[in-house]
Write a protein that holds these residues in place. Structure first.
Motif, PDB file in Angstrom:
ATOM      1  N   PRO A 173      43.159  47.483  39.787  1.00 28.65           N
ATOM      2  CA  PRO A 173      44.045  46.450  40.334  1.00 28.65           C
ATOM      3  C   PRO A 173      43.320  45.257  40.939  1.00 28.65           C
ATOM      4  CG  PRO A 173      44.754  48.639  41.024  1.00 28.65           C
ATOM      5  CD  PRO A 173      43.424  48.809  40.372  1.00 28.65           C
ATOM      6  N   GLN A 174      42.194  45.513  41.624  1.00 29.33           N
ATOM      7  CA  GLN A 174      41.495  44.412  42.290  1.00 29.33           C
ATOM      8  C   GLN A 174      40.943  43.403  41.278  1.00 29.33           C
ATOM      9  OE1 GLN A 174      41.634  43.980  45.560  1.00 29.33           O
ATOM     10  NE2 GLN A 174      40.658  41.990  45.240  1.00 29.33           N
ATOM     11  N   LYS A 214      43.773  41.396  39.751  1.00 28.95           N
ATOM     12  CA  LYS A 214      44.247  40.364  40.688  1.00 28.95           C
ATOM     13  C   LYS A 214      43.278  39.176  40.715  1.00 28.95           C
ATOM     14  CE  LYS A 214      46.757  43.422  43.851  1.00 28.95           C
ATOM     15  NZ  LYS A 214      46.768  44.013  45.214  1.00 28.95           N
ATOM     16  N   GLU A 215      41.987  39.462  40.728  1.00 27.31           N
ATOM     17  CA  GLU A 215      40.985  38.382  40.744  1.00 27.31           C
ATOM     18  C   GLU A 215      41.129  37.504  39.501  1.00 27.31           C
ATOM     19  OE1 GLU A 215      37.137  40.126  41.056  1.00 27.31           O
ATOM     20  OE2 GLU A 215      37.486  40.966  43.077  1.00 27.31           O
ATOM     21  N   GLU A 255      55.440  35.865  39.434  1.00 29.53           N
ATOM     22  CA  GLU A 255      54.640  37.070  39.626  1.00 29.53           C
ATOM     23  C   GLU A 255      53.165  36.741  39.418  1.00 29.53           C
ATOM     24  OE1 GLU A 255      55.535  40.308  40.451  1.00 29.53           O
ATOM     25  OE2 GLU A 255      57.481  39.396  40.929  1.00 29.53           O
ATOM     26  N   LEU A 256      52.300  37.299  40.260  1.00 30.28           N
ATOM     27  CA  LEU A 256      50.866  37.059  40.072  1.00 30.28           C
ATOM     28  C   LEU A 256      50.436  37.602  38.715  1.00 30.28           C
ATOM     29  CD1 LEU A 256      48.117  36.130  41.012  1.00 30.28           C
ATOM     30  CD2 LEU A 256      47.835  38.344  42.194  1.00 30.28           C
ATOM     31  N   TYR A 257      50.840  38.816  38.423  1.00 32.57           N
ATOM     32  CA  TYR A 257      50.631  39.380  37.086  1.00 32.57           C
ATOM     33  C   TYR A 257      51.647  40.491  36.873  1.00 32.57           C
ATOM     34  CZ  TYR A 257      47.850  43.222  39.192  1.00 32.57           C
ATOM     35  OH  TYR A 257      47.414  44.296  39.931  1.00 32.57           O
ATOM     36  N   ALA A 275      43.769  37.176  37.563  1.00 28.46           N
ATOM     37  CA  ALA A 275      45.051  36.466  37.593  1.00 28.46           C
ATOM     38  C   ALA A 275      44.972  35.252  38.509  1.00 28.46           C
ATOM     39  CB  ALA A 275      46.158  37.411  38.051  1.00 28.46           C
ATOM     40  N   ASN A 276      44.341  35.411  39.655  1.00 33.93           N
ATOM     41  CA  ASN A 276      44.206  34.287  40.593  1.00 33.93           C
ATOM     42  C   ASN A 276      43.366  33.158  39.999  1.00 33.93           C
ATOM     43  OD1 ASN A 276      45.711  34.842  43.000  1.00 33.93           O
ATOM     44  ND2 ASN A 276      44.282  36.522  43.454  1.00 33.93           N
ATOM     45  N   THR A 335      49.243  37.178  33.002  1.00 37.24           N
ATOM     46  CA  THR A 335      49.619  36.227  34.039  1.00 37.24           C
ATOM     47  C   THR A 335      50.006  34.913  33.377  1.00 37.24           C
ATOM     48  OG1 THR A 335      48.960  35.260  36.168  1.00 37.24           O
ATOM     49  CG2 THR A 335      47.301  35.257  34.432  1.00 37.24           C
TER      50      THR A 335
END
Length: 472
Positions: A304-305, A308-309, A215-217, A311-312, A234
């Motif tokens: 969320p954005q 996600k950043e 999972e990404l996070y 986590a990436n 993450t």
């Protein structure tokens, strides 16, 4: 879908290495939690076991019960194991079972020459309804009703949760606790189905780790200081020694840490709040969809954005993961240098090494052969611990079949342990007298005549054991 085995033990003490299971309750269900079969049994106390007085009072066990039960401990365990094998593959669930009942079972199986990891191998998986209940209430408030303690925290004790949720409960009886656990499970299944479904994905430690890695996070919750707290995380790396999942808490800005030297990162990791968190994936964590982060204030403001950043950035920076792994390994090495080199007793050695596949096969042979052949069967074991436990089993069940010298050696060792006035790892007769004295004062202040009468029965029982072992 898998069947479930809901189970519970009543024990002679809280000590998983030196105590004993005295009562077992188990219910087999299908995936809809409909009962298919049940198991219930009680046994005698093994020679050489001194019960804790409070344990007996809590589970309403009298000395007479310990002496007059139809089954020995070994016979009860054999019947239970045979039942579980007949029931087939299942997910094993208890209430606070992973840290208590499961550990008790593993040590019991180990010490009765049975493969210890029965509930987590060969297609079997395990879960814990206590952590599941906390997660259900966190993500879906009021799934379960709870009493509130003096600190204002919800109480997650089965004997309090069951009645307040309309469950008829024979508390502190193995089958009664087992059935109450099952009924709590039904409430969660019906009122918080997403949490129930998520929990089924982590009953197997390998699948749980894969989920955390892939999972990404995600969201997961922890419980401390009487409250559930959720984190959006993450995956970073596996612990280089313990293999647990080490994850990054996304409320922290990864840019602060990614370019740190190992030494600076080590110092940062030692401080609070923690940005690297541990998920013990072998202990049934509840891993929820990252969308639940939007229920959490500290993550909701990021959105969320941004999550996600972050986590990436963590996922893509392999050097950061390598630094964290180096630090974790150094921490273990530093602890090992200060660790006591004292040899641990055989009874506490279950996690020192696994038994071999050859010895595991020989265990089945030991149980199948007649009693007059069991002593000879022990010679085939390569693991000296299994020979030790085998000799003690024969001492307890058929002492006349042991060589006189070996019987005398075991008997004297037990007497020495039980009569010891030192602070020992196991329960001793002097320690039990001290416990009884303390409890007597407590119950006299409370005016609890029933518990005082129980204490006197237990005291008389222990006096008899003292007289017997003093004569050795």
């Amino acid at each position: 879908m898998s069947n479930f085995v809901f189970y519970d033990f009543e024990t002679s003490s809280s000590n998983k290495y030196w105590g004993q299971i005295i009562q077992i309750g188990a219910v087999l269900t299908n995936d809809k939690l409909q009962e298919l079969d049940r198991f219930e049994s009680r046994c005698k106390l093994n020679p050489g076991i001194i019960p804790e007085a409070m344990a007996l009072i809590v589970n309403q066990t009298t000395p007479k019960m310990l002496q007059s039960a139809n089954l020995s401990h070994y016979q009860m365990i054999r019947q239970f194991v045979d039942t579980l094998k007949r029931w087939g593959k299942a997910t094993y669930i208890g209430f606070n079972s992973i840290d208590f009942d499961e550990e008790y079972l593993r040590n019991t199986l180990f010490q009765t020459l049975e493969y210890p990891y029965l509930t987590s191998t060969n297609g079997n998986t395990r879960g814990d309804l206590l952590s599941l209940a906390r997660a259900a209430n966190f993500y879906y408030p009021d799934t379960l009703k709870n009493s509130i303690n003096e600190k204002g925290n919800a109480v997650y004790k089965l004997d309090q949760m069951a009645p307040i949720n309309g469950i008829k409960h024979d508390a502190h009886q193995a089958l009664g606790d087992c059935i109450a656990t099952l009924e709590i499970g039904k409430i969660i299944l019906n009122k918080a189905p997403n949490v129930w479904k998520a929990s089924l994905m982590t009953t197997d430690k390998i699948k749980a780790l894969d989920l955390i890695k892939n999972e990404l996070y995600f969201c997961t919750d922890e419980y401390y200081y009487g409250k559930s707290v959720a984190f959006c995380e993450t995956f970073v790396c596996e612990h280089p020694v313990y293999k647990w999942a080490k994850c990054f808490d996304l409320k922290h800005d990864p840019d602060i840490y990614l370019k740190m030297s190992v030494q600076d990162l080590k110092e940062a990791m030692s401080k609070k709040p923690k940005f690297i968190r541990t998920i013990r994936h072998n202990k049934h964590p509840v891993i929820m969809n990252p969308s639940y982060a939007m229920q959490l204030d500290e993550y909701k403001v990021l959105g969320p954005q941004k999550l996600k950043e972050r986590a990436n950035k963590i996922k893509e920076n392999k050097e950061f993961a390598e630094k964290v792994a180096i630090i974790l390994k150094e921490e273990v090495e530093e602890k090992e240098q200060t660790k006591s080199q004292e040899d641990i007793p055989v009874e506490e050695s279950i996690y020192r090494k696994f038994t071999t596949s050859e010895d595991n096969k020989l265990m089945n042979n030991f149980h199948e052969v007649d009693w007059d052949k069991k002593f000879g069967a022990l010679d085939k074991f390569k693991d000296e611990r299994l020979k030790y436990f085998g000799n003690k089993l024969i001492y307890r069940e058929k002492p006349e079949l042991l060589p006189k010298e070996l019987y005398s050696e075991i008997h004297k060792d037990i007497a020495s342990k039980l009569l010891s006035k030192n602070s020992e790892r196991w329960n001793t007769i002097p320690k039990t007298y001290a416990e009884i004295d303390t409890l007597r004062v407590k119950f006299e202040k409370q005016g609890n005549k029933e518990n005082l009468a129980s204490l006197e029965d237990i005291n008389t029982y222990v006096e008899g054991l003292e007289k017997y072992y003093t004569s050795v």
